[in-house]
Design an enzyme around this catalytic site. Structure first.
Site, short mmCIF file in Angstrom:
data_model
loop_
_atom_site.label_atom_id
_atom_site.label_comp_id
_atom_site.label_asym_id
_atom_site.label_seq_id
_atom_site.Cartn_x
_atom_site.Cartn_y
_atom_site.Cartn_z
N SER A 413 9.43 -12.75 6.34
CA SER A 413 10.71 -12.82 5.66
C SER A 413 11.59 -13.94 6.21
O SER A 413 12.46 -14.45 5.51
CB SER A 413 11.50 -11.53 5.84
OG SER A 413 10.72 -10.41 5.67
N HIS A 434 6.08 -15.08 0.12
CA HIS A 434 7.09 -14.07 0.44
C HIS A 434 7.33 -13.17 -0.77
O HIS A 434 8.05 -13.53 -1.70
CB HIS A 434 8.39 -14.77 0.88
CG HIS A 434 9.45 -13.81 1.31
ND1 HIS A 434 10.80 -14.09 1.19
CD2 HIS A 434 9.38 -12.57 1.83
CE1 HIS A 434 11.49 -13.05 1.63
NE2 HIS A 434 10.66 -12.12 2.03
N GLU A 446 8.63 -15.95 -3.40
CA GLU A 446 9.00 -17.24 -2.80
C GLU A 446 7.73 -17.84 -2.20
O GLU A 446 7.09 -17.20 -1.36
CB GLU A 446 10.05 -17.06 -1.70
CG GLU A 446 11.48 -16.93 -2.21
CD GLU A 446 12.49 -16.88 -1.06
OE1 GLU A 446 13.59 -17.41 -1.23
OE2 GLU A 446 12.19 -16.29 0.00
N ASN A 484 16.88 -14.81 1.53
CA ASN A 484 17.43 -14.11 2.69
C ASN A 484 18.42 -14.97 3.46
O ASN A 484 19.35 -14.45 4.08
CB ASN A 484 16.30 -13.64 3.61
CG ASN A 484 15.62 -12.39 3.07
OD1 ASN A 484 16.17 -11.69 2.22
ND2 ASN A 484 14.41 -12.11 3.53
P1 NAI Z 1 5.38 -2.22 7.99
O1 NAI Z 1 5.76 -1.86 9.39
O2 NAI Z 1 5.64 -1.26 6.91
O3 NAI Z 1 3.83 -2.55 7.95
C1 NAI Z 1 3.19 -3.40 8.86
C2 NAI Z 1 1.76 -2.89 9.00
O4 NAI Z 1 1.00 -3.87 9.67
C3 NAI Z 1 1.63 -1.61 9.80
O5 NAI Z 1 0.96 -0.65 9.02
C4 NAI Z 1 0.84 -2.01 11.03
O6 NAI Z 1 -0.04 -1.00 11.46
C5 NAI Z 1 0.09 -3.20 10.52
N1 NAI Z 1 -0.30 -4.14 11.56
C6 NAI Z 1 0.44 -4.56 12.61
N2 NAI Z 1 -0.25 -5.48 13.31
C7 NAI Z 1 -1.46 -5.63 12.69
C8 NAI Z 1 -2.59 -6.43 12.93
N3 NAI Z 1 -2.62 -7.24 13.97
N4 NAI Z 1 -3.61 -6.31 12.06
C9 NAI Z 1 -3.57 -5.50 11.02
N5 NAI Z 1 -2.50 -4.73 10.74
C10 NAI Z 1 -1.47 -4.79 11.58
O7 NAI Z 1 6.05 -3.62 7.73
P2 NAI Z 1 6.42 -4.27 6.31
O8 NAI Z 1 7.79 -3.86 5.93
O9 NAI Z 1 5.31 -4.06 5.39
O10 NAI Z 1 6.53 -5.81 6.71
C11 NAI Z 1 5.39 -6.62 6.86
C12 NAI Z 1 5.80 -8.07 6.77
O11 NAI Z 1 6.40 -8.28 5.50
C13 NAI Z 1 6.83 -8.51 7.79
O12 NAI Z 1 6.56 -9.83 8.15
C14 NAI Z 1 8.13 -8.41 7.02
O13 NAI Z 1 9.13 -9.28 7.51
C15 NAI Z 1 7.68 -8.87 5.65
N6 NAI Z 1 8.52 -8.42 4.56
C16 NAI Z 1 9.03 -7.17 4.51
C17 NAI Z 1 9.83 -6.77 3.45
C18 NAI Z 1 10.37 -5.38 3.37
O14 NAI Z 1 11.30 -5.14 2.58
N7 NAI Z 1 9.84 -4.42 4.12
C19 NAI Z 1 10.16 -7.70 2.36
C20 NAI Z 1 9.50 -8.97 2.46
C21 NAI Z 1 8.74 -9.32 3.54
#
Ligand code: NAI
Ligand code: 3HC
Length: 692
Positions: A413, A434, A446, A484
């Site tokens: 993000s 993104h 994005e 953002n």
């Molecule tokens: P989340 O915490 O819901 O999910 C992340 C997942 O990645 C977890 O299930 C974790 O177990 C897994 N994980 C962590 N390290 C790992 C690895 N080395 N290999 C495989 N899996 C791994 O987080 P979320 O919200 O899905 O965010 C993920 C990315 O997306 C971040 O970079 C965040 O900034 C970005 N993002 C999030 C948004 C949101 O609204 N939640 C919107 C746009 C982007």
């Protein structure tokens, strides 16, 4: 064959004259097309042909009026003249439809005596999407065929109705074999002649309107049922009024006069101008000056996703939906199971869910705990935790696993995509993709271009976005990219306003009334105040800390900034108010009364200013790209065009003056960007700005 004009030809096949339009890309009703139709129909009527088929070359039947002509002087014959010629033709006129007959295109077809279509064709009146109503008789003819209720639904949603459904509704008279439209239409014309079919004029068919006369409540009920959806928009109400006029006025001509009046009201108003601007903005965003349309792309047949959390799951669904297999890799089995079961639940809960479809889509997904399983993927999207050290570890590993030429994408993000790319031996293959939450629903993507990202990687990403139904906007690397980065400005001001005396519900109300679906505090409550909050580190240093410490973590705990009842209806909270007032007292300030105008300007002008910085740094190609981001990713009301368009309507000089006034009173959070200063000095708009 007779060439009627540069876009129209006429040929005769037996008893049937075939009038063909060929005005790429979409046969829109430009002055030339209207001229071709006018002269062509007149000539066909005078010829010795017995029936006339209207058909189009290229990808589609007429897709509507030429939107680029709106707002200026119309040249050549009017559409109404063309329609009258068709409808009053003494010989049967048959419209032959493929692609999409939309807006003025369908309105032309409704003046034919019959309509035939291929199965893949769609018809609709989407004018509402550009802030208009069907202004060439659509609101009067459509209800005469499909009835009032269905007409209201069609004109206010702009939906494209598939041929078979149009047949069932009586909008189309026959569906002919795919690829055989011309033959099918000529055969239909010959049959009409042989059977001496009447020259049906839709305008004379009043039965469905008579039915509606006995149910006047239909309009009030429709308005009530859709009040939330139509909030803020002018066009839906004018569309309803025009259909209502079909029922309440004494004649077709009176109804048409009322339609015209309501149409012109919209055409001259600011909302349609903004929505028409936005229509072209979205299409413009697909054009990247140094990545031309013919740039080769890489085939994407298999996708890998790392992380099955909030984003990873939604991202995977996009590809499964279009039949691209996805391998999802997680750290632990329980996280993988949770992720896959959330995806299944999302499919099962989606509107019109069909168990067979769900299984088909789930069968596209393979879970794994081993990154090596991503070796055969053409595109790998990382959606793991938002931490640079973790992202770097992941990309260094992917560099060793992914096949040559695979695209490595991050869903970060805020983080620096160039820094992420630097740990690989192939930064040219690294890009930011993104997605927005929920990733299976939100339209915006994005696409983040790194310093070294290859052009074919960009072209592939833009094309793939379209394939999965997203609207892509290209952005450069900077913290938070376009969306953002600008949002941070609004969030900062919202927080500051609270510390000066505005309550969260005051700020939310102002932004809601402006047209956002919700304000920032209601949004925080919905998302959960504890995102990024760590209990062990919390020391009650911010309003959010205190709320979270009290277990007021948003809607999910029944309280956050607001109090919620059992129906999740928000009420301003005296508890929050006290917390805020205590914070203000501790800071030694006196709360002041803050006007709605100040709230709006403080929240929105710094965003516009940040947009100007994004432009001057070359992180967005053009101001309209920024507007596309905000309309699709953050709920900016499309009838206000987007933040940069809004800034242009206010005037760059006025925005600058206000920023300077705020800067004088409150410091450099409001420092105007150099571009804003320059545009204001030159009397120019953001839309005048061109990179380079
Ligand atoms: P989340 O915490 O819901 O999910 C992340 C997942 O990645 C977890 O299930 C974790 O177990 C897994 N994980 C962590 N390290 C790992 C690895 N080395 N290999 C495989 N899996 C791994 O987080 P979320 O919200 O899905 O965010 C993920 C990315 O997306 C971040 O970079 C965040 O900034 C970005 N993002 C999030 C948004 C949101 O609204 N939640 C919107 C746009 C982007
Ligand atoms: N007028 C002028 N240009 C149009 C146009 C129109 N009505 N419709 C599409 N175009 C242009 C686009 O700007 C684009 O140009 P570009 O290639 O230079 O960017 C090109 O045609 C192709 O359009 P898309 O990229 O959108 O192509 P798609 O294949 O994805 O979609 C479509 C085709 C479904 C026809 C879509 O373009 C569309 O929805 N068009 C608008 C339809 C519409 O709103 N019609 C009603 C117009 S108002 C009206 O008719 C008033 C009447 O009631 C009096």
């Amino acid at each position: 064959m007779t060439e009627i004009n540069s876009v129209t030809t006429l040929v005769q096949e037996g008893d049937v004259a075939v009038l063909t339009l060929n005005s790429p890309p979409v046969n829109a009703l430009s002055a030339k097309v209207r001229e071709g139709l006018d002269l062509g129909f007149k000539q066909a009527i005078e010829s010795d042909a017995e029936a006339i088929v209207l058909i189009c070359d290229g990808r589609t039947f007429i897709a509507g009026a030429d939107i680029t002509e709106f707002g200026g002087q119309m040249a050549g014959p009017s559409l109404q003249d063309v329609q009258a010629t068709m409808e009053n033709s003494p010989k049967p006129v048959i419209a032959a439809i493929h692609g999409t007959a939309l807006g003025g295109g369908l309105e032309v077809a409704l003046c034919a005596h019959y309509r035939v279509a291929v199965p893949s064709a769609k018809v609709g009146l989407p004018e509402v999407n550009i802030g208009l109503l069907p202004g060439a008789g659509g609101t009067q003819r459509l209800p005469r065929i499909v009835g009032v209720q269905k007409a209201l639904e069609m004109v206010t949603s702009g939906q494209h109705v598939p041929a078979q459904q149009a047949l069932a509704m009586g909008l189309v008279d026959e569906v002919v074999e795919e690829g055989k439209l011309r033959e099918g239409a000529i055969a239909f014309a010959n049959k009409a002649l042989a059977e001496n079919k009447p020259l049906v004029k839709v305008r004379e068919n009043n039965a469905k309107l008579e039915e509606a006369k006995g149910k006047p409540e239909i309009f009030a009920e429709f308005r009530k049922a859709n009040a939330r959806k139509f909030r803020g928009f002018q066009a839906p109400e004018n569309n309803i009024k025009a259909v209502e006029a079909a029922v309440t006025t004494g004649s077709f001509d009176e109804g048409i006069a009322e339609e015209r009046k309501l149409f012109m009201e919209l055409m001259m108003g600011p909302q349609s101008a903004a929505q028409r601007y936005y229509f072209f903005a979205e299409r413009q965003a697909q054009k990247i000056p140094d990545v031309p349309d013919d740039t080769p792309t890489r085939p994407i047949k298999k996708v890998g996703v790392l992380g099955a959390g909030t984003m990873g799951g939604g991202i995977a669904m996009n590809f499964a939906n279009v039949g691209i297999p996805v391998t999802i890799v997680e750290l632990k089995q329980d996280a993988l199971d949770r992720g896959l079961s959330t995806i299944r639940k999302n499919y099962e809960r989606s509107r019109g869910a069909d168990p067979a479809q769900t299984e088909k889509r789930m069968s596209m997904l393979t879970g794994s705990l081993d990154r090596a399983d991503l070796a055969d993927c053409d595109l790998i999207i990382e959606a793991v935790f938002e931490r640079m050290d973790i992202k770097k570890e992941v990309f260094a590993a992917l560099d060793k696993i992914a096949k040559p030429g695979a695209i490595l994408a991050s869903n970060t993000s805020y983080l620096n995509v160039d820094e992420i790319a630097s740990v690989t031996s192939r930064p040219q293959d690294v890009i930011g993709l993104h997605f927005f939450s929920p990733a299976n629903v939100m339209k915006l993507l994005e696409v983040i271009r790194g310093e070294k990202t290859a052009k074919d990687v960009i072209a592939t990403s833009m094309k793939l976005a379209k394939q999965i139904g997203k609207i892509a906007v290209l952005a450069g690397v900077c913290p938070g990219f376009i969306g953002n980065r600008m949002l941070s400005q609004r969030q900062r001001e919202a927080q500051k306003l609270v510390m000066e005396g505005a309550m969260p519900w005051d700020i939310d109300r102002v932004l809601y009334d402006f047209g956002f679906p919700m304000g920032p505090f209601a949004m925080s409550d919905l998302a959960g105040l504890d995102i990024g909050w760590v209990k062990e580190n919390s020391k009650g240093e911010s309003i959010r800390d205190v709320l979270c410490e009290m277990d007021r973590r948003g809607q999910k705990t029944g309280a956050g900034y607001y109090d919620y009842d059992e129906n999740r209806t928000a009420k301003p909270s005296p508890v929050t108010e006290k917390i805020i007032n205590d914070f203000i007292a501790k800071s030694g300030r006196n709360p002041r009364k803050i006007s709605d105008e100040e709230i709006l300007e403080r929240c929105v002008y710094p965003m516009i200013n940040e947009g100007a910085k994004i432009l001057e740094e070359g992180k967005a190609i053009r101001s309209s790209d920024i507007d596309v981001v905000w309309v699709n990713g953050y709920g900016w009301p499309v009838y206000r065009g987007g933040p940069m368009y809004y800034g242009d309507q206010i005037g760059t000089a006025k925005v600058l003056a206000k920023m300077k006034e705020f800067q004088g009173a409150m410091g450099d959070d409001f420092k105007p960007s150099a571009l804003l200063e320059k545009l204001a000095a030159d009397g120019k708009k953001f839309s005048d700005f061109k990179q380079g």
